[in-house]
Design a protein around this motif. Structure first.
Motif, short mmCIF file in Angstrom:
data_model
loop_
_atom_site.label_atom_id
_atom_site.label_comp_id
_atom_site.label_asym_id
_atom_site.label_seq_id
_atom_site.Cartn_x
_atom_site.Cartn_y
_atom_site.Cartn_z
N CYS A 15 94.67 86.68 163.22
CA CYS A 15 95.06 85.27 163.24
C CYS A 15 94.08 84.45 164.08
CB CYS A 15 96.48 85.12 163.77
SG CYS A 15 97.76 85.84 162.73
N THR A 64 97.65 93.19 162.85
CA THR A 64 98.07 92.05 162.05
C THR A 64 98.59 92.55 160.71
OG1 THR A 64 96.30 90.75 163.07
CG2 THR A 64 97.39 89.80 161.14
N ARG A 83 100.58 91.48 156.83
CA ARG A 83 100.93 90.46 155.84
C ARG A 83 101.50 91.17 154.62
NH1 ARG A 83 94.86 88.40 153.90
NH2 ARG A 83 94.23 90.33 152.84
N LYS A 119 101.31 88.09 160.71
CA LYS A 119 101.94 88.23 162.02
C LYS A 119 101.27 89.34 162.81
CE LYS A 119 106.55 86.29 161.38
NZ LYS A 119 108.00 86.45 161.69
#
Length: 416
Positions: A202, A234, A236, A254
């Motif tokens: 991110c 991370t 997704r 996230k």
């Protein structure tokens, strides 16, 4: 990102909201606007990159095909002209020795359809026998098809139809959950696709290249294992409805961290060799011995899987399972233990139960999952070879040890 507008209005009108809270709300709004703007900028960048790459690929394909077709035409032309060369040479040689008997050459040249007047008469191939080079092209049909495909390419989404909703720390792992958030889509998703990237993608977009699939299937949760405690990862997720060829837009990525050390065996027992980051235990002596986990790691909400990598003949006094405390002696079957022995029998607090699981063999997988029922009781589910048994075990609802005990050399067990 959602906001409670009524609370904001009430606080502002009533002048009851402290200045710190107002500043916090402004910060949240700044973050929200930044997410919208940055995601839109990235989407535009992706559109430009896609269109540029598609345009270059189409131009390259057209040029390649044009050159290939042109080469075929030139080859056919060369072969046709080469086929006429012997006739040209023969006519040329006759012109050098022309006499009255060769006068028929002129007649043959002027009337190529006339044949057989003299054995010395030259015959030039008829038009029907000569190449007449042409090319068959699809016309506007291909152009229309390609244009229609291009006009239908791509789809803009305000957000993905599924989103990661809850991430829970597990020993050396993270349990990820997701759900459908686009209530306007009356679609039953048949498959989900979960990806992971090591690091915080991110805040470091260059790490997006590290995304790779870790799960595809119909479940709305997945346990991501073999993570390095303390390192950020991370995640997704996207979805695909039944009959669709393309995946949906990705969820909001996230970042999550597990600080719980992965399951592992103690390394100070001389009767066992512990390898693979303390996950694999191999029995190397014939002395009966109990091997413990490196600390009380297993507790409510956890799931642990024992995998038999190498096996010997099953003995009734060998096996693995859970223990509430260190044991007295080298027997697994005591108060405060829940054990599956080599023959598949289950012992709770040293007492055998009537239900049996399959005997332990090479490749056997036995999974223990537990949940808290009361402060002094836990419910333990044991799964093996598509068979499940459940026991309410009277032990304190606190982290437990996992243990194994074998007397024969050659057993090898992986825990994760």
């Amino acid at each position: 990102m959602e906001f409670d507008q009524s609370n904001i209005v009430e606080g502002a009108d009533g002048q009851n909201a402290p200045i710190e809270r107002i500043e916090e709300l402004f910060s949240l709004l700044d973050l929200a606007e930044s997410q919208v703007s940055s995601s839109a900028d990235k989407a535009i960048k992706d559109i430009n990159a896609f269109c540029d790459a598609l345009s270059a690929a189409i131009e390259a394909a057209i040029e390649t095909r044009k050159q290939a077709l042109t080469a075929e035409v030139l080859k056919a032309k060369a072969e046709g002209i080469a086929g006429l060369k012997p006739y040209r040479e023969a006519v040329g040689s006759r012109l050098g020795t022309i006499n009255e008997s060769d006068a028929n050459i002129c007649s043959a040249l002027s009337r190529p359809g006339k044949r057989g007047r003299s054995k010395n008469t030259l015959r030039i191939p008829r038009k029907e026998e000569l190449p007449h080079i042409s090319v068959q092209l699809p016309g506007r049909a291909l152009q229309t098809k390609v244009c229609n495909e291009i006009m239908a390419a791509g789809k803009v989404s305000s957000r993905g139809p599924v989103q990661l909703t809850f991430i829970e720390e597990k020993p050396g792992a993270l349990l990820l959950n997701w759900e459908e958030v686009d209530q306007g889509r009356a679609v039953d998703f048949c498959q989900f696709r979960l990806q992971r990237a090591h690091g915080d993608a991110c805040h470091n977009p260059s790490l997006e290249a590290n995304f790779h699939d870790i799960y595809r299937g119909p479940d709305a949760s997945f346990l991501a294992k073999e993570l390095i405690p303390g390192d950020p990862y991370t995640f997704r997720v996207c979805s695909r409805a039944e009959g669709d060829q393309e995946w949906s837009a990705w969820s909001l990525p996230k970042v999550a961290i597990t600080r719980l050390k992965h399951f592992g065996w103690q390394i100070d027992n001389p009767n066992y060799q512990v390898t693979n980051d303390n996950k694999i235990a191999s029995k190397i002596s014939s002395d009966p011995s109990v091997l413990y986990s490196c600390g009380a790691q297993f507790g409510p909400g956890h799931s642990i899987e024992f995998t038999v990598l190498e096996a010997k003949e099953c003995m009734s006094d060998e096996g693995f399972g859970l223990a509430s405390k260190k044991l007295a002696g080298d027997s697994l079957f005591q108060t405060g233990t829940l054990i599956v022995n080599g023959q598949g029998s289950i012992f709770v607090d040293g007492s055998a139960k009537t239900t049996k699981l399959p005997a332990l063999t090479l490749g056997s997988k036995v999974t223990f999952t537990c949940e808290e029922v009361a402060s002094d009781r836990m419910r333990v589910h044991i799964d093996s070879d598509n068979k499940t048994v459940t026991y309410d075990w009277r032990v304190p609802a606190q982290p437990l040890l996992f243990v194994l005990g074998f007397g024969q050399v050659g057993w090898k067990v992986l825990v994760e």
